[in-house]
Scaffold this motif. Structure first.
Motif, PDB file in Angstrom:
ATOM      1  N   ILE A 205       2.537 -13.232   3.333  1.00  0.00           N
ATOM      2  CA  ILE A 205       1.113 -12.997   3.074  1.00  0.00           C
ATOM      3  C   ILE A 205       0.503 -12.037   4.102  1.00  0.00           C
ATOM      4  O   ILE A 205       0.903 -12.004   5.274  1.00  0.00           O
ATOM      5  CB  ILE A 205       0.302 -14.308   3.048  1.00  0.00           C
ATOM      6  CG1 ILE A 205       0.287 -14.990   4.431  1.00  0.00           C
ATOM      7  CG2 ILE A 205       0.828 -15.257   1.985  1.00  0.00           C
ATOM      8  CD1 ILE A 205      -0.699 -16.146   4.536  1.00  0.00           C
ATOM      9  N   SER A 206      -0.469 -11.261   3.639  1.00  0.00           N
ATOM     10  CA  SER A 206      -1.233 -10.368   4.509  1.00  0.00           C
ATOM     11  C   SER A 206      -2.711 -10.528   4.168  1.00  0.00           C
ATOM     12  O   SER A 206      -3.077 -10.644   2.996  1.00  0.00           O
ATOM     13  CB  SER A 206      -0.804  -8.908   4.324  1.00  0.00           C
ATOM     14  OG  SER A 206       0.527  -8.727   4.738  1.00  0.00           O
ATOM     15  N   TYR A 207      -3.544 -10.534   5.217  1.00  0.00           N
ATOM     16  CA  TYR A 207      -4.971 -10.684   4.987  1.00  0.00           C
ATOM     17  C   TYR A 207      -5.708 -10.161   6.216  1.00  0.00           C
ATOM     18  O   TYR A 207      -5.279 -10.367   7.352  1.00  0.00           O
ATOM     19  CB  TYR A 207      -5.339 -12.160   4.756  1.00  0.00           C
ATOM     20  CG  TYR A 207      -6.773 -12.361   4.352  1.00  0.00           C
ATOM     21  CD1 TYR A 207      -7.166 -12.180   3.021  1.00  0.00           C
ATOM     22  CD2 TYR A 207      -7.739 -12.711   5.288  1.00  0.00           C
ATOM     23  CE1 TYR A 207      -8.495 -12.342   2.653  1.00  0.00           C
ATOM     24  CE2 TYR A 207      -9.060 -12.877   4.921  1.00  0.00           C
ATOM     25  CZ  TYR A 207      -9.438 -12.693   3.596  1.00  0.00           C
ATOM     26  OH  TYR A 207     -10.749 -12.844   3.228  1.00  0.00           O
ATOM     27  N   ALA A 208      -6.832  -9.472   5.980  1.00  0.00           N
ATOM     28  CA  ALA A 208      -7.650  -8.942   7.075  1.00  0.00           C
ATOM     29  C   ALA A 208      -9.110  -9.293   6.835  1.00  0.00           C
ATOM     30  O   ALA A 208      -9.558  -9.444   5.698  1.00  0.00           O
ATOM     31  CB  ALA A 208      -7.479  -7.433   7.184  1.00  0.00           C
ATOM     32  N   VAL A 209      -9.863  -9.431   7.931  1.00  0.00           N
ATOM     33  CA  VAL A 209     -11.302  -9.688   7.871  1.00  0.00           C
ATOM     34  C   VAL A 209     -12.004  -8.562   8.607  1.00  0.00           C
ATOM     35  O   VAL A 209     -11.766  -8.349   9.805  1.00  0.00           O
ATOM     36  CB  VAL A 209     -11.659 -11.044   8.512  1.00  0.00           C
ATOM     37  CG1 VAL A 209     -13.165 -11.241   8.553  1.00  0.00           C
ATOM     38  CG2 VAL A 209     -10.997 -12.185   7.766  1.00  0.00           C
TER      39      VAL A 209
ATOM     40  N   LEU B 208      -5.378 -10.590  10.221  1.00  0.00           N
ATOM     41  CA  LEU B 208      -5.084 -11.960  10.672  1.00  0.00           C
ATOM     42  C   LEU B 208      -3.657 -12.365  10.325  1.00  0.00           C
ATOM     43  O   LEU B 208      -3.019 -13.106  11.079  1.00  0.00           O
ATOM     44  CB  LEU B 208      -6.071 -12.942  10.034  1.00  0.00           C
ATOM     45  CG  LEU B 208      -7.535 -12.820  10.462  1.00  0.00           C
ATOM     46  CD1 LEU B 208      -8.396 -13.833   9.711  1.00  0.00           C
ATOM     47  CD2 LEU B 208      -7.694 -13.022  11.960  1.00  0.00           C
ATOM     48  N   PHE B 209      -3.170 -11.914   9.165  1.00  0.00           N
ATOM     49  CA  PHE B 209      -1.800 -12.218   8.727  1.00  0.00           C
ATOM     50  C   PHE B 209      -1.128 -10.926   8.280  1.00  0.00           C
ATOM     51  O   PHE B 209      -1.740 -10.120   7.577  1.00  0.00           O
ATOM     52  CB  PHE B 209      -1.806 -13.217   7.555  1.00  0.00           C
ATOM     53  CG  PHE B 209      -2.499 -14.507   7.866  1.00  0.00           C
ATOM     54  CD1 PHE B 209      -1.853 -15.508   8.565  1.00  0.00           C
ATOM     55  CD2 PHE B 209      -3.817 -14.717   7.488  1.00  0.00           C
ATOM     56  CE1 PHE B 209      -2.505 -16.689   8.872  1.00  0.00           C
ATOM     57  CE2 PHE B 209      -4.475 -15.881   7.786  1.00  0.00           C
ATOM     58  CZ  PHE B 209      -3.817 -16.883   8.489  1.00  0.00           C
ATOM     59  N   ASP B 210       0.104 -10.744   8.694  1.00  0.00           N
ATOM     60  CA  ASP B 210       0.854  -9.550   8.314  1.00  0.00           C
ATOM     61  C   ASP B 210       2.297  -9.950   8.031  1.00  0.00           C
ATOM     62  O   ASP B 210       3.102 -10.101   8.937  1.00  0.00           O
ATOM     63  CB  ASP B 210       0.794  -8.511   9.432  1.00  0.00           C
ATOM     64  CG  ASP B 210       1.468  -7.201   9.048  1.00  0.00           C
ATOM     65  OD1 ASP B 210       1.815  -7.029   7.863  1.00  0.00           O
ATOM     66  OD2 ASP B 210       1.658  -6.344   9.939  1.00  0.00           O
TER      67      ASP B 210
ATOM     68  N   GLY C 198      -9.686 -18.270  16.778  1.00  0.00           N
ATOM     69  CA  GLY C 198      -9.912 -16.936  16.240  1.00  0.00           C
ATOM     70  C   GLY C 198      -8.701 -16.272  15.627  1.00  0.00           C
ATOM     71  O   GLY C 198      -8.779 -15.140  15.148  1.00  0.00           O
ATOM     72  N   THR C 199      -7.549 -16.970  15.627  1.00  0.00           N
ATOM     73  CA  THR C 199      -6.338 -16.345  15.074  1.00  0.00           C
ATOM     74  C   THR C 199      -6.268 -16.442  13.553  1.00  0.00           C
ATOM     75  O   THR C 199      -5.490 -15.719  12.926  1.00  0.00           O
ATOM     76  CB  THR C 199      -5.062 -16.984  15.671  1.00  0.00           C
ATOM     77  OG1 THR C 199      -5.132 -18.407  15.528  1.00  0.00           O
ATOM     78  CG2 THR C 199      -4.916 -16.633  17.143  1.00  0.00           C
TER      79      THR C 199
ATOM     80  N   HIS D  70       2.927 -22.858  13.856  1.00  0.00           N
ATOM     81  CA  HIS D  70       2.274 -22.104  14.916  1.00  0.00           C
ATOM     82  C   HIS D  70       1.872 -20.730  14.400  1.00  0.00           C
ATOM     83  O   HIS D  70       2.698 -19.981  13.876  1.00  0.00           O
ATOM     84  CB  HIS D  70       3.221 -21.953  16.109  1.00  0.00           C
ATOM     85  CG  HIS D  70       2.595 -21.287  17.288  1.00  0.00           C
ATOM     86  ND1 HIS D  70       3.267 -20.402  18.089  1.00  0.00           N
ATOM     87  CD2 HIS D  70       1.336 -21.364  17.803  1.00  0.00           C
ATOM     88  CE1 HIS D  70       2.460 -19.980  19.042  1.00  0.00           C
ATOM     89  NE2 HIS D  70       1.292 -20.551  18.892  1.00  0.00           N
ATOM     90  N   LEU D  71       0.578 -20.399  14.553  1.00  0.00           N
ATOM     91  CA  LEU D  71       0.057 -19.096  14.146  1.00  0.00           C
ATOM     92  C   LEU D  71      -0.123 -18.242  15.391  1.00  0.00           C
ATOM     93  O   LEU D  71      -0.934 -18.551  16.260  1.00  0.00           O
ATOM     94  CB  LEU D  71      -1.274 -19.275  13.408  1.00  0.00           C
ATOM     95  CG  LEU D  71      -2.049 -17.999  13.023  1.00  0.00           C
ATOM     96  CD1 LEU D  71      -1.167 -17.030  12.236  1.00  0.00           C
ATOM     97  CD2 LEU D  71      -3.287 -18.366  12.221  1.00  0.00           C
ATOM     98  N   GLU D  72       0.660 -17.173  15.468  1.00  0.00           N
ATOM     99  CA  GLU D  72       0.598 -16.284  16.628  1.00  0.00           C
ATOM    100  C   GLU D  72       1.075 -14.900  16.206  1.00  0.00           C
ATOM    101  O   GLU D  72       2.037 -14.763  15.436  1.00  0.00           O
ATOM    102  CB  GLU D  72       1.486 -16.826  17.760  1.00  0.00           C
ATOM    103  CG  GLU D  72       1.403 -16.024  19.041  1.00  0.00           C
ATOM    104  CD  GLU D  72       2.295 -16.573  20.146  1.00  0.00           C
ATOM    105  OE1 GLU D  72       1.822 -16.648  21.291  1.00  0.00           O
ATOM    106  OE2 GLU D  72       3.452 -16.926  19.858  1.00  0.00           O
ATOM    107  N   ASP D  73       0.374 -13.873  16.703  1.00  0.00           N
ATOM    108  CA  ASP D  73       0.738 -12.484  16.403  1.00  0.00           C
ATOM    109  C   ASP D  73       0.839 -12.239  14.893  1.00  0.00           C
ATOM    110  O   ASP D  73       1.758 -11.569  14.417  1.00  0.00           O
ATOM    111  CB  ASP D  73       2.059 -12.102  17.086  1.00  0.00           C
ATOM    112  CG  ASP D  73       1.966 -12.180  18.595  1.00  0.00           C
ATOM    113  OD1 ASP D  73       0.859 -11.975  19.134  1.00  0.00           O
ATOM    114  OD2 ASP D  73       2.994 -12.459  19.241  1.00  0.00           O
TER     115      ASP D  73
END
Length: 618
Positions: A7-11, A16-18, A37-38, A215-218
């Motif tokens: 998934i990819s998503y930007a705000v 935020l996700f790539d 904020g991640t 874990h959500l990172e980078d």
């Protein structure tokens, strides 16, 4: 099974996700962690279908029900119990249809389905959940409008737990719970029959209620099996390995580049140089893990006061002439670390207000040191910050004569850098607002800090920084918190508030947790396997050594005080008739110091015994 695929998503242009992905098996309990904020809450909104992905997909079994806590329960006249019952929409729909259905076959089908979903025990189940979250039978019959927003959030949580969705998404559920409610929720989630994903910074909950960490990172998701502590160890090992590999690769690249630089122009070596250059270009470079900025809190140090800083004798306190707590005989010294325990409504906030001079004694005697400064932090104070002013402006109001550079340094000491210092509070995150409120509470170097739920909205790194700051702080600390990890590391005394009284609690926090959950200690003891010999960890031994040093420091200070007072009392002039009042004062001070010295010696002996016992297991 929940499958998150590439998934990819930007705000607003910020990614935020790539290419993030993960798979969560059915029935698993998972903690979703990552820095503020991640994009953790954004991921929940994507899973619920409230946001549209740029690319990738999220799949769930067909007809799977997703549930999360509503932002707010309406303040209407519907009772708490009926509000929770209404959360099971299928049950509500079937019951409504059963009232009007006339076809015998349909009536039979409705009754069969109602039996399948255990509809007839629904009221008992809903009532049990509400009770676990702090609502007694009388309150369950009251309308939602009778409760504040925070309490209505508990009703919303009760509703989603009662509905039992196939995928339960909980975003910081303990932020509006007290210790008792948080412990009940931990226990409830362990037994929950479906998949759960929890965004939480509550280390105790992540250690007891989940068996995996996402874990959500980078902009990526990594799935770890185990509790939060196991995840932390695995991640540390993984980062160390990544750093080692990156270092070796950099050395290899430097060696190849050195050859290229030396022989590129030399005809006999040109081919070899070119080959090494291609090897460098083909390298899949391993990035060294970035070291996260260390989170800190910097508490100013108060001057030392003679003990006790507060003493209550035969105290009584309450509201509008109605007593809440009575027969209070309490003493607080500057080196005390006290956690207030007790079920909701027993008087923890009342005692905090009495100690902080927000309430007066209705009877008895309360004595404070004349120079005593008190810092007070409560969650409602975060909500009372001026939303249209910046953190810098908040400090300028409190310290009007201080130059701006010093105020900015104060803010930086609480993790509020130049950008946050000049941002209106209304645009700051919950964690940043909490940091500002903590700074304001400690700005004038208080001798005693009263902290009511200080970790709400703080991420795990900030909570650890708060523990470190409180451990090094030389003033007294009074704690009310649902964060068992914080209480266990900071508090060395426990006060139980129950049935209008405040008494020392002689057991430990784990015993208190079991009492709240209704664990039969005698039965547990008789059925438990023979305890295995547990080896103390390095961190435990370091912590115990720190406790011994801290207690030795207390003893040294108190012995110095005792010697100075003894010298004062040996002065013959003090015994002249004209100074009899002064003599009584010094005698009282000497007795108080001797009492504190006796208690400090007991704490030191206990700390020494614990350290020796821990060393014996290594």
């Amino acid at each position: 099974m929940l499958t998150i695929s590439n998934i990819s998503y930007a705000v607003q242009g910020r990614s935020l996700f790539d290419g993030a992905g993960a798979t969560i098996p059915n029935g698993h309990k998972v903690g979703l962690v990552g820095r503020n904020g991640t994009g953790k809450t954004t991921l929940f909104n994507i899973i619920k279908g409230e946001l549209v992905l740029e690319s990738g997909s999220i799949t769930l079994p067909s007809r799977a029900r997703i549930g999360g806590v509503a932002q707010e329960v309406p303040g209407n006249d519907i009772s708490l119990l009926d509000s929770v019952l209404a959360a099971d929409t299928e049950r509500a729909r079937l019951l409504a249809e059963s009232d009007i259905a006339t076809d015998p076959n349909r009536i039979a089908a409705i009754q069969a389905r109602l039996n399948d979903i255990d509809a007839w025990s629904a009221e008992a189940r809903a009532s049990s959940i509400l009770k676990g979250l702090g609502f007694y039978s009388r309150e369950q019959a009251m309308p939602c409008s009778a409760f504040s927003g925070g309490w209505r959030m508990r009703v919303a949580l009760a509703g989603v737990l009662f509905a039992q969705p196939d995928l339960l998404l909980l975003d910081e559920p303990t932020n509006y719970l007290d210790l008792e409610g948080a412990l009940w929720l931990e226990n409830y989630l362990v037994k929950y029959p479906h998949t759960v994903i929890i965004i939480s910074h509550d280390r105790a909950l992540l250690n007891r209620s989940v068996k995996a960490i996402l874990h959500l990172e980078d902009k990526k998701l990594t799935y770890y099996t185990g509790t939060y502590d196991q995840f932390a160890r695995q991640r540390t090992e993984r980062r160390a390995m990544q750093a080692s590999l990156a270092k070796k690769q950099d050395a290899r690249k430097a060696h190849l580049q050195s050859f290229v630089d030396r022989f590129r122009a030399k005809a006999s070596k040109a081919k070899q140089a070119q080959a090494r250059l291609k090897m460098i270009e083909r390298m899949d470079m391993i990035a060294a893990p970035e070291e996260a900025a260390r989170r800190v809190f910097t508490f100013p140090e108060p001057e030392e006061l003679s003990p006790p800083i507060i003493r209550i004798e035969g105290g009584e306190v309450g509201y509008d002439g109605k007593t809440v707590l009575k027969h209070l005989d309490l003493r607080i010294d500057q080196d005390d670390r006290i956690a207030l325990l007790g079920r909701n409504g027993q008087g923890k906030s009342t005692l905090s207000k009495l100690l902080s001079d927000r309430l007066r004694c209705m009877a008895g005697k309360l004595t404070r040191s004349s120079k005593l400064r008190i810092g007070y932090f409560a969650q409602h104070q975060v909500d009372e910050l001026y939303t249209d002013e910046t953190p810098l402006q908040h400090l300028q109001r409190e310290r009007s004569g201080v130059i701006q550079s010093k105020l900015r340094a104060h803010l930086a000491g609480f993790g509020l850098g130049p950008d946050q210092a000049d941002t209106a509070v209304g645009h700051l995150s919950g964690g940043q607002k909490a940091r500002l409120s903590l700074l304001l509470a400690t700005l004038h170097a208080p001798h005693m800090l009263i902290l009511d739920e200080p970790t709400n909205h703080l991420d795990i790194e900030s909570r650890e920084a708060l523990v470190e700051a409180l451990t090094g702080y030389s003033g007294a600390v009074i704690l009310v918190s649902h964060d068992m990890h914080l209480l266990s590391l900071v508090a060395d005394r426990l006060w139980l508030i129950k049935d209008g009284a405040v008494k020392p609690y002689e057991e430990d926090l784990e015993t208190y947790r079991k009492e709240l959950l209704g664990v039969d200690r005698q039965k547990e003891k008789s059925t438990r396997e023979k305890p295995r010999f547990r080896q103390a960890s390095r961190d435990e031994i370091l912590f115990l050594k720190s406790e011994v040093r801290k207690n030795e420091g207390r003893l040294e200070k108190l012995n110095d005080m005792q010697e100075k007072l003894a010298k004062k009392l040996s002065d013959p002039e003090l015994y002249e008739n004209s100074r009899i009042g002064e003599l009584e004062t010094w005698n009282r001070k000497y007795a108080e110091v001797m009492e504190a010295l006796e208690r400090a010696e007991a704490l030191w002996i206990t700390a020494e015994e614990k350290l020796e016992a821990a060393k014996a297991t290594v």
